[in-house]
Enzyme design. Structure first.
Site, PDB file in Angstrom:
ATOM      1  N   GLY A  92       0.858  -1.182   0.000  1.00  0.00           N
ATOM      2  CA  GLY A  92       0.000   0.000   0.000  1.00  0.00           C
ATOM      3  C   GLY A  92       0.888   1.223   0.000  1.00  0.00           C
ATOM      4  O   GLY A  92       2.097   1.117  -0.209  1.00  0.00           O
ATOM      5  N   GLY A  93       0.308   2.364   0.267  1.00  0.00           N
ATOM      6  CA  GLY A  93       1.087   3.593   0.287  1.00  0.00           C
ATOM      7  C   GLY A  93       2.087   3.598   1.439  1.00  0.00           C
ATOM      8  O   GLY A  93       3.085   4.303   1.409  1.00  0.00           O
ATOM      9  N   ASP A 213     -11.134   4.563   4.790  1.00  0.00           N
ATOM     10  CA  ASP A 213     -10.516   4.300   3.480  1.00  0.00           C
ATOM     11  C   ASP A 213     -11.145   3.062   2.839  1.00  0.00           C
ATOM     12  O   ASP A 213     -10.448   2.138   2.415  1.00  0.00           O
ATOM     13  CB  ASP A 213      -9.000   4.112   3.650  1.00  0.00           C
ATOM     14  CG  ASP A 213      -8.223   4.323   2.353  1.00  0.00           C
ATOM     15  OD1 ASP A 213      -8.808   4.855   1.388  1.00  0.00           O
ATOM     16  OD2 ASP A 213      -7.039   3.948   2.303  1.00  0.00           O
TER      17      ASP A 213
HETATM   18  N1  ATP Z   1      -3.650 -10.040   6.216  1.00  0.00           N
HETATM   19  C1  ATP Z   1      -3.349 -10.016   4.919  1.00  0.00           C
HETATM   20  N2  ATP Z   1      -3.278 -11.128   4.195  1.00  0.00           N
HETATM   21  C2  ATP Z   1      -3.002 -11.098   2.880  1.00  0.00           C
HETATM   22  N3  ATP Z   1      -2.755  -9.970   2.193  1.00  0.00           N
HETATM   23  C3  ATP Z   1      -2.801  -8.824   2.863  1.00  0.00           C
HETATM   24  C4  ATP Z   1      -3.111  -8.773   4.262  1.00  0.00           C
HETATM   25  N4  ATP Z   1      -3.087  -7.494   4.665  1.00  0.00           N
HETATM   26  C5  ATP Z   1      -2.797  -6.768   3.568  1.00  0.00           C
HETATM   27  N5  ATP Z   1      -2.625  -7.550   2.483  1.00  0.00           N
HETATM   28  C6  ATP Z   1      -2.283  -7.098   1.107  1.00  0.00           C
HETATM   29  O1  ATP Z   1      -1.389  -6.023   1.191  1.00  0.00           O
HETATM   30  C7  ATP Z   1      -1.979  -4.829   0.611  1.00  0.00           C
HETATM   31  C8  ATP Z   1      -1.548  -3.632   1.402  1.00  0.00           C
HETATM   32  O2  ATP Z   1      -1.985  -3.753   2.732  1.00  0.00           O
HETATM   33  P1  ATP Z   1      -2.626  -2.548   3.524  1.00  0.00           P
HETATM   34  O3  ATP Z   1      -3.779  -2.013   2.739  1.00  0.00           O
HETATM   35  O4  ATP Z   1      -2.885  -2.966   4.915  1.00  0.00           O
HETATM   36  O5  ATP Z   1      -1.366  -1.561   3.469  1.00  0.00           O
HETATM   37  P2  ATP Z   1      -1.317   0.033   3.501  1.00  0.00           P
HETATM   38  O6  ATP Z   1       0.043   0.465   3.165  1.00  0.00           O
HETATM   39  O7  ATP Z   1      -1.837   0.485   4.794  1.00  0.00           O
HETATM   40  O8  ATP Z   1      -2.269   0.314   2.260  1.00  0.00           O
HETATM   41  P3  ATP Z   1      -3.001   1.655   1.803  1.00  0.00           P
HETATM   42  O9  ATP Z   1      -2.104   2.387   0.895  1.00  0.00           O
HETATM   43  O10 ATP Z   1      -4.230   1.133   1.081  1.00  0.00           O
HETATM   44  O11 ATP Z   1      -3.320   2.380   3.037  1.00  0.00           O
HETATM   45  C9  ATP Z   1      -3.477  -5.105   0.602  1.00  0.00           C
HETATM   46  O12 ATP Z   1      -4.141  -4.419  -0.413  1.00  0.00           O
HETATM   47  C10 ATP Z   1      -3.513  -6.608   0.364  1.00  0.00           C
HETATM   48  O13 ATP Z   1      -3.347  -6.885  -1.007  1.00  0.00           O
END
Ligand code: ATP
Length: 651
Positions: A92-93, A213
């Site tokens: 993600g970001g 979000d």
């Molecule tokens: N528990 C999990 N099991 C499998 N894949 C996961 C899990 N948690 C996250 N992911 C994968 O990792 C990606 C990024 O995770 P997450 O959205 O929590 O990160 P972020 O950096 O906070 O993202 P964002 O930019 O959307 O805020 C998710 O879109 C998903 O594809």
């Protein structure tokens, strides 16, 4: 307490000009010089950093990669077993997620220690989410982890440069599924997603949190080939905030609007989130509506905007797209859902049961063979059924009473006029005044002992309010072909006149009135292409308040003064007349003190006077014609025109 991370990016607006009336002549010279070299002000533009898989904000997401130190090969945090870091699951970001395979046992007392495969979410310690120590998300998982539709977090801790969270491993996201199934989803599939995600949001909201979000990338199914493969989960709690203070009986968070504050992902954000309003339950539901429509239609009309003002353009498009237009290729429940959620009040309790029941007609008969597990939703449907049984018909009808729809997508341009209670006095108005006739009206007014209290413009013609009760001792004005004429204003500042009202015309010309006898001790103004909230906020901190405001075409001009007589001030900005915000502020003692509007947006400044008014009565009107008959009626009640503008009001 660590703050939720903010996804904002700074940009520059080329022709933003800010000028300040200096305290001394020496300062005046210095300021002039400064203005020659640096009259541009840095402006903050909003930008969400999206998941790069969605492709909506790839450039922004890549910016984050600069600070990624190599990931460890093995991880052991907070009493967890030792895990081998395997393939990447997603990014993600802010975070990156990998498979973790257990190598050794950990703290046997923890149930999570026996799990062989987990998801490891890494967040670099310098990531925006970790400004204040461990990610804000950790705290939210403490409350929500393991509740309906939220994965369990088993361990967390810091290893080297990374904060690591050990959680249940899940399967593909709805974005992955949409993408691998021809970028479309059947209405039955989307209806299942709708009802089940509503049941997840209901539980999350019941625990006091707004997700902040909601989007296809953040909905994940359980791991393939397990009993959970059809179960829906909502991840990424990094932007979650509390809509309710404290525990179950806590008060609703207070309403506020900070137009430069944007959190979320541009494509799916609610219009309120774009406009910087405090997040509440309605925002998750509006984002869910856009998510569902995207999954079914494959596209949203506001995709493809680029540039620093992307958030502005997307929000404008969202507000201009009626539910009918947006849902024209979707079955009726989509439109009904959207219409309900975009018309919700800030602190309104969503009727989850009703929202779930909208989609029931699209769900297959047998819950056991649905493409997504709808167990959570079944519970809601059951509860609604039981409640229905208990309700009398009258009560049910009351719930369904038609409500005013605020977002219709149809623009309207109107006069906004504000009236204050005052001691009886002489007031005079002129409207549709051409440039050439301005002087004679002003001269006649001055001869009758009146001075200008307010100016405005519509279709390149001026409106003019003259009063006997301004308190000014002397006045000068200038009609200029530019918005605003710096040299003339500075000359008058030198002579101790202060700007008391401004107006701008569509053709870019402006009318500036400057007076003596105001209480102001210092003054500053700014002209910019977008509403200059960041500058206003900076000036508030320096003791200035907005004392007049105008627009010329799409440009804003804002004047701020020290010793304005106000103790507090807030802004309401919207693509329609922000009735709800005004009423909420009103209850807190704020009254409208300035208004201005472009053809896109209306801005209102609301203030609390330092000295309490004897009569706080204030009335506002929106009319398509100049409100001449209304003004006379108001005079009859000792209400006098205090502020006037012409522009975007309703949608
Ligand atoms: N528990 C999990 N099991 C499998 N894949 C996961 C899990 N948690 C996250 N992911 C994968 O990792 C990606 C990024 O995770 P997450 O959205 O929590 O990160 P972020 O950096 O906070 O993202 P964002 O930019 O959307 O805020 C998710 O879109 C998903 O594809």
């Amino acid at each position: 307490m660590p703050e939720p991370r903010r996804r904002v990016r700074r940009g520059r607006v080329a022709d933003a000009v800010a000028l300040e009336r200096p305290r001394t002549r020496l300062a005046a010279r210095k300021l002039k010089e400064e203005n020659q070299v640096g009259e541009e002000e840095e402006e903050k533009e909003v930008m969400a950093i999206g998941n790069d898989s969605g492709g909506s904000n790839k450039a922004a997401a890549q910016e984050e990669e600069g600070n990624t130190a190599p990931f460890p090969e093995r991880v052991q945090v907070g009493g967890s077993p030792l895990y081998k870091v395997e393939r990447k699951l997603g990014k993600g970001g802010f975070g990156q997620v990998f498979v973790g395979r257990r190598i050794t046992g950990g703290n046997e007392r923890s149930a999570g220690a026996s799990i062989l495969e987990v998801a490891l979410k890494f967040e670099h310690r310098t990531s925006k989410g970790c400004n204040y120590g461990p990610p804000h998300e950790w705290q939210v998982y403490n409350t929500l982890g393991g509740s309906h539709g939220v994965p369990r977090v088993h361990f967390k801790g810091r290893q080297g440069d990374y904060y690591v969270m050990v959680m249940d491993i899940l399967g593909p996201s709805l974005w992955d599924i949409w993408n691998t199934s021809g970028q479309a989803m059947s209405s039955e599939m989307v209806a299942c997603i709708a009802v089940e995600s509503l049941s997840i949001l209901e539980k999350m909201h019941a625990k006091g949190y707004v997700h902040g979000d909601v989007k296809p990338e953040n909905f994940l199914l359980g791991q393939p080939s397990t009993s959970q493969e059809k179960k829906l989960f909502l991840v990424d709690l990094g932007l979650a905030t509390k809509w309710r203070e404290g525990g179950g009986g806590g008060q609703h968070a207070e309403y506020d609007q900070r137009p430069d504050m944007f959190r979320g992902t541009v494509r799916y954000a609610s219009a309120h989130a774009h406009l910087g309003r405090t997040a509440s339950r309605r925002d998750d539901l509006e984002s869910l509506a856009y998510t569902l429509i995207f999954l079914h239609r494959g596209r949203l009309p506001w995709q493809g905007y680029q540039g620093d003002n992307k958030s502005f353009l997307v929000c404008k498009k969202k507000m201009a797209t009626s539910p009918d237009m947006l849902c024209c290729f979707c079955p009726p429940p989509f439109k009904q859902f959207l219409e309900i959620v975009v018309n919700m009040k800030f602190d309104e309790e969503p009727n989850y049961g009703k929202l779930v029941s909208l989609f029931q007609e699209l769900l297959g008969e047998n819950p056991a063979i649905r493409p997504i597990n709808t167990e959570g939703a079944q519970k809601i449907i059951f509860q609604v059924g039981q409640k229905r049984g208990r309700l009398s018909i009258g009560e049910e009808e009351e719930e369904d009473a038609p409500r005013k729809k605020v977002r219709l997508g149809v623009p309207a341009t109107q006069w906004i006029s504000i009236y204050n209670a005052r001691q009886p006095m002489k007031q005079r108005y002129h409207y549709n005044v051409a440039d050439t006739r301005l002087a004679q009206h002003i001269e006649r007014g001055t001869a009758d002992g009146l001075l200008i209290s307010c100016v405005s413009s519509c279709s390149n013609l001026w409106a003019l309010i003259m009063d006997a009760g301004t308190g000014f001792t002397n006045q000068v004005y200038e009609l200029s072909p530019v918005f605003l004429h710096k040299e003339w204003i500075m000359e008058q500042w030198e002579k101790n006149y202060y700007i008391s009202s401004i107006a701008g015309a569509t053709n870019g010309s402006s009318l500036v009135v400057m007076s003596k006898g105001t209480a102001y001790t210092q003054q500053s103004y700014k002209v910019s292409d977008s509403f200059p909230f960041k500058w206003i906020n900076k000036k508030w901190r320096e003791g200035f308040h907005v004392t007049s405001m105008a627009t010329a075409g799409t440009r804003w001009g804002v004047v701020m003064s020290r010793n304005s007589g106000y103790s507090e001030q807030v802004v309401e900005l919207d693509f329609l007349y922000p009735s709800e915000g005004i009423h909420r502020r009103w209850d807190g003692g704020f009254r409208i003190t300035s208004t201005a509007a472009t053809t896109d947006q209306a801005a209102l400044i609301l203030s609390i006077p330092r000295r309490r008014l004897v009569d706080e009565t204030q009335e506002t009107l929106r009319t398509s014609q100049f409100p001449s008959t209304h003004v006379k009626e108001k005079w009859g009640k000792n209400l006098y025109l205090a502020s006037l503008s012409y522009g975007r009001t309703v949608s």
